[in-house]
Design an enzyme around this catalytic site. Structure first.
Site, PDB file in Angstrom:
ATOM      1  N   GLU A   1      12.175  23.891  52.375  1.00  0.00           N
ATOM      2  CA  GLU A   1      13.434  24.528  51.957  1.00  0.00           C
ATOM      3  C   GLU A   1      14.169  24.892  53.237  1.00  0.00           C
ATOM      4  O   GLU A   1      13.770  25.824  53.944  1.00  0.00           O
ATOM      5  CB  GLU A   1      13.142  25.795  51.132  1.00  0.00           C
ATOM      6  CG  GLU A   1      12.364  25.551  49.860  1.00  0.00           C
ATOM      7  CD  GLU A   1      13.216  24.975  48.739  1.00  0.00           C
ATOM      8  OE1 GLU A   1      14.458  24.946  48.881  1.00  0.00           O
ATOM      9  OE2 GLU A   1      12.647  24.545  47.729  1.00  0.00           O
TER      10      GLU A   1
ATOM     11  N   CYS B   1      20.569  31.294  53.068  1.00  0.00           N
ATOM     12  CA  CYS B   1      20.649  29.834  53.202  1.00  0.00           C
ATOM     13  C   CYS B   1      21.795  29.283  52.370  1.00  0.00           C
ATOM     14  O   CYS B   1      22.397  28.282  52.706  1.00  0.00           O
ATOM     15  CB  CYS B   1      19.326  29.194  52.799  1.00  0.00           C
ATOM     16  SG  CYS B   1      18.775  29.698  51.163  1.00  0.00           S
TER      17      CYS B   1
HETATM   18  P1  NAD Z   1      12.838  29.016  61.800  1.00  0.00           P
HETATM   19  O1  NAD Z   1      12.788  27.589  61.473  1.00  0.00           O
HETATM   20  O2  NAD Z   1      13.140  29.425  63.192  1.00  0.00           O
HETATM   21  O3  NAD Z   1      11.436  29.729  61.447  1.00  0.00           O
HETATM   22  C1  NAD Z   1      10.892  29.648  60.160  1.00  0.00           C
HETATM   23  C2  NAD Z   1       9.396  29.923  60.252  1.00  0.00           C
HETATM   24  O4  NAD Z   1       8.772  28.869  60.968  1.00  0.00           O
HETATM   25  C3  NAD Z   1       9.027  31.206  60.982  1.00  0.00           C
HETATM   26  O5  NAD Z   1       7.968  31.826  60.310  1.00  0.00           O
HETATM   27  C4  NAD Z   1       8.584  30.703  62.345  1.00  0.00           C
HETATM   28  O6  NAD Z   1       7.705  31.549  63.014  1.00  0.00           O
HETATM   29  C5  NAD Z   1       7.893  29.428  61.944  1.00  0.00           C
HETATM   30  N1  NAD Z   1       7.733  28.466  63.043  1.00  0.00           N
HETATM   31  C6  NAD Z   1       8.435  28.362  64.176  1.00  0.00           C
HETATM   32  N2  NAD Z   1       7.991  27.319  64.910  1.00  0.00           N
HETATM   33  C7  NAD Z   1       6.987  26.741  64.201  1.00  0.00           C
HETATM   34  C8  NAD Z   1       6.137  25.628  64.419  1.00  0.00           C
HETATM   35  N3  NAD Z   1       6.246  24.884  65.504  1.00  0.00           N
HETATM   36  N4  NAD Z   1       5.215  25.325  63.473  1.00  0.00           N
HETATM   37  C9  NAD Z   1       5.112  26.054  62.350  1.00  0.00           C
HETATM   38  N5  NAD Z   1       5.891  27.136  62.094  1.00  0.00           N
HETATM   39  C10 NAD Z   1       6.814  27.475  63.008  1.00  0.00           C
HETATM   40  O7  NAD Z   1      13.856  29.655  60.760  1.00  0.00           O
HETATM   41  P2  NAD Z   1      14.384  31.156  60.702  1.00  0.00           P
HETATM   42  O8  NAD Z   1      15.306  31.373  61.850  1.00  0.00           O
HETATM   43  O9  NAD Z   1      13.244  32.082  60.508  1.00  0.00           O
HETATM   44  O10 NAD Z   1      15.195  31.142  59.324  1.00  0.00           O
HETATM   45  C11 NAD Z   1      16.543  30.771  59.241  1.00  0.00           C
HETATM   46  C12 NAD Z   1      16.673  29.372  58.685  1.00  0.00           C
HETATM   47  O11 NAD Z   1      16.007  29.295  57.427  1.00  0.00           O
HETATM   48  C13 NAD Z   1      18.096  28.983  58.395  1.00  0.00           C
HETATM   49  O12 NAD Z   1      18.302  27.650  58.781  1.00  0.00           O
HETATM   50  C14 NAD Z   1      18.199  29.108  56.887  1.00  0.00           C
HETATM   51  O13 NAD Z   1      19.218  28.348  56.288  1.00  0.00           O
HETATM   52  C15 NAD Z   1      16.849  28.674  56.476  1.00  0.00           C
HETATM   53  N6  NAD Z   1      16.546  29.146  55.124  1.00  0.00           N
HETATM   54  C16 NAD Z   1      16.421  28.243  54.104  1.00  0.00           C
HETATM   55  C17 NAD Z   1      16.191  28.697  52.813  1.00  0.00           C
HETATM   56  C18 NAD Z   1      16.047  27.755  51.637  1.00  0.00           C
HETATM   57  O14 NAD Z   1      15.525  28.179  50.616  1.00  0.00           O
HETATM   58  N7  NAD Z   1      16.505  26.520  51.733  1.00  0.00           N
HETATM   59  C19 NAD Z   1      16.072  30.052  52.584  1.00  0.00           C
HETATM   60  C20 NAD Z   1      16.209  30.928  53.647  1.00  0.00           C
HETATM   61  C21 NAD Z   1      16.435  30.469  54.921  1.00  0.00           C
END
Ligand code: NAD
Length: 522
Positions: free
Chosen positions: A253, A287
């Protein structure tokens, strides 16, 4: 002890498969930048231990059946209802949300428990399809849906509880064990709910949390049987690549750049009110936030004027347990920097910043609610995910141009259309490339549990809610068994003799051809 500050060391590590540089994460209050507390980082070895422990309890969890699991989840719901204010306190502190928004998450999840408790059994029910050809009528066909034993759930910071438990709840009900790796910026809400499950509810040992950044998240991907990821498309792609090493299925997502279209004969006042809420709720860090607006030329000036007036009136600030603010802080300094960059880029390319357009002075991560007019697709604010309190508006000549612009994006999460009637809005909705479209509304597709919610294009793979939201956590197992006593040998088995092949070939023709003459080969 060495410390990896979430707000400082995490952005470079996030998405790069990097590791938290220290042994603890400092979790900050976005309203003023002060540290709430430090949380230990879980090493890959510790992640493996946790997964193996919950895996050992999963078999019994599966064996108590849907109704047994449902009773546990209903206890979790009751605990959340009794402790809503406490959960909102924890979340408000680590996210900088205003109170009204921090209070939305636990009630939403109580609804998720109720929805899947009431419908989950039916969604996962065994199926007994009718055999599609005559020779198979002697068989009983059955599909059963056993769970993936352990689901690894990686979640973001913008809705710390919803974006972890909206998947954890159906996964648990399906019979999986779940290990959550929350965002390093906001681990405390998830930790509190998992603590309650273990210590206050006494729930079975099938739910746990691990903390850290890329190294911990990557280790979780290596250990589990299914990965549910919510976050940026950049990290989502890294997670998917890592999961390929162990052929582990993923559901992603990801981000969005949601458009809102206002047609010339829409209810202008409703469209303005919806745009302000859809663009600025949770300080634009949803999002499905409205990230770009397309307005037909005859109503453009009036729309922009009314929107600006409305946004100027919004109260930004910290409100603790009161309801004195509409727009809160930004949760991470890195995101506030992205917002500032997008606004400056738009300004430098000729857009008009009608209100807001700068960071607030003082400590913490604050960006003023902002309206930008005369935006176009040469500007980052119309093409890249801003994820902040900014509403850019672009003038379009007609509905066709609006649809073309809405679809001119690598994202396809959701969208909104404001039209005179629902049917006119629906006709436009069908032309939009997105997983969900609201007509004369914003954000509501997420709350309507009966419809799936998921992204097209770079916004993801897979869906939550409806039957999709629970069926992704199980895998079909087909069982074919005889309905009647069978002979010693089936016609297709060895040996291949000419007599038996003749009979089989005739039978094949009879089964596959259409029309009696053709079936009989006449
Ligand atoms: P992010 O991608 O930076 O981090 C998301 C998660 O991934 C965190 O828990 C982070 O620690 C983890 N992570 C980071 N590097 C990783 C790796 N190499 N391997 C595994 N896990 C890793 O995102 P964010 O800044 O926390 O969230 C914002 C983003 O999320 C925005 O793009 C937003 O649109 C999206 N989002 C999508 C939805 C949806 O339902 N489609 C909902 C909410 C947020």
């Amino acid at each position: 002890m060495e410390s990896a500050s979430a707000t400082q060391s995490a952005p470079p590590a996030s998405g790069n498969g990097g590791s938290a540089e220290g042994t603890v994460i400092d979790v900050h209050r976005p309203v003023d930048g002060s540290v709430i507390r430090s949380v230990p980082v879980d090493s890959p070895e510790r992640v493996a231990e946790v997964v193996s422990r919950v895996r050992a309890s999963q078999t019994e969890w599966e064996s108590i059946g849907f109704r047994g699991r449902r009773r546990w989840l209903e206890r979790l719901r009751d605990w959340m209802i009794d402790n809503e204010a406490r959960l909102a306190d924890v979340m408000q502190e680590e996210t900088g949300k205003v109170r009204a928004e921090a209070e939305q998450e636990a009630p939403f999840l109580s609804g998720t428990i109720n929805y899947y408790s009431e419908h989950g059994e039916e969604f996962l029910a065994e199926e007994t399809p009718t055999p599609h050809i005559l020779p198979l009528k002697v068989k009983r066909l059955r599909i059963v849906y056993p769970p993936y034993p352990v689901v690894g759930l990686i979640s973001p910071w913008n809705f710390p509880l919803i974006l972890a438990f909206d998947d954890a709840i159906p996964a648990l009900l399906a019979g999986c064990a779940v290990v959550i790796k929350p965002s390093e910026f906001t681990p405390l809400s998830v930790m509190e709910l998992v603590r309650a499950w273990k210590e206050e509810i006494g729930g079975p040992d099938v739910l746990d949390v691990v903390n850290g950044v890329g190294e911990t998240g990557g280790a979780l991907v290596d250990e589990v049987d299914f990965v549910q990821f919510t976050g940026s498309d950049r990290t989502g792609k890294i997670v998917m690549k890592r999961a390929a090493d162990t052929l582990t299925p993923v559901s992603l997502e990801l981000g969005g750049k949601d458009p809102l279209i206002v047609l010339r004969d829409a209810d202008l006042e409703r469209a303005v009110n919806a745009t302000a809420t859809g663009g600025l709720a949770n300080a634009g860090q949803i999002c499905m936030s409205i990230e770009r607006v397309y307005v037909e030329e005859p109503i453009y000036d009036e729309f922009v004027g009314r929107l600006t007036e409305q946004v100027r009136k919004l109260r930004q600030g910290r409100d603790e347990r009161g309801y004195e603010a509409d727009v809160g802080a930004m949760t991470t300094p890195a995101q506030a920097q992205v917002v500032a960059d997008h606004v400056e880029d738009a300004r430098s390319k000729g857009a008009r910043v009608l209100t807001g357009g700068k960071r607030k002075d003082g400590p913490g991560d604050w960006y003023e609610p902002t309206v930008i007019a005369d935006a176009d697709h040469s500007m980052k604010v119309m093409t890249d995910e801003t994820f902040g309190p900014v509403i850019p508006v672009m003038k379009v000549q007609d509905a066709d141009e609006a649809v073309r612009m809405a679809n001119d994006s690598r994202y396809g999460l959701s969208a909104s259309v404001f039209a005179r009637t629902s049917s006119e809005g629906e006709a436009i909705a069908r032309r939009i490339e997105a997983g969900a479209v609201n007509v004369n509304d914003v954000l509501t597709t997420y709350f309507a549990m009966g419809v799936p919610m998921g992204g097209w294009k770079d916004s993801g793979i897979g869906f939550r809610h409806a039957s999709y939201g629970i069926k992704k956590f199980v895998r079909p197992e087909s069982i074919v068994a005889p309905r009647i006593k069978q002979g010693k040998r089936d016609p297709l088995w060895f040996p291949y003799t000419s007599v038996r092949r003749k009979i089989v070939n005739r039978a094949n023709r009879f089964i596959n051809a259409r029309g009696l003459r053709n079936r009989l080969g006449l």
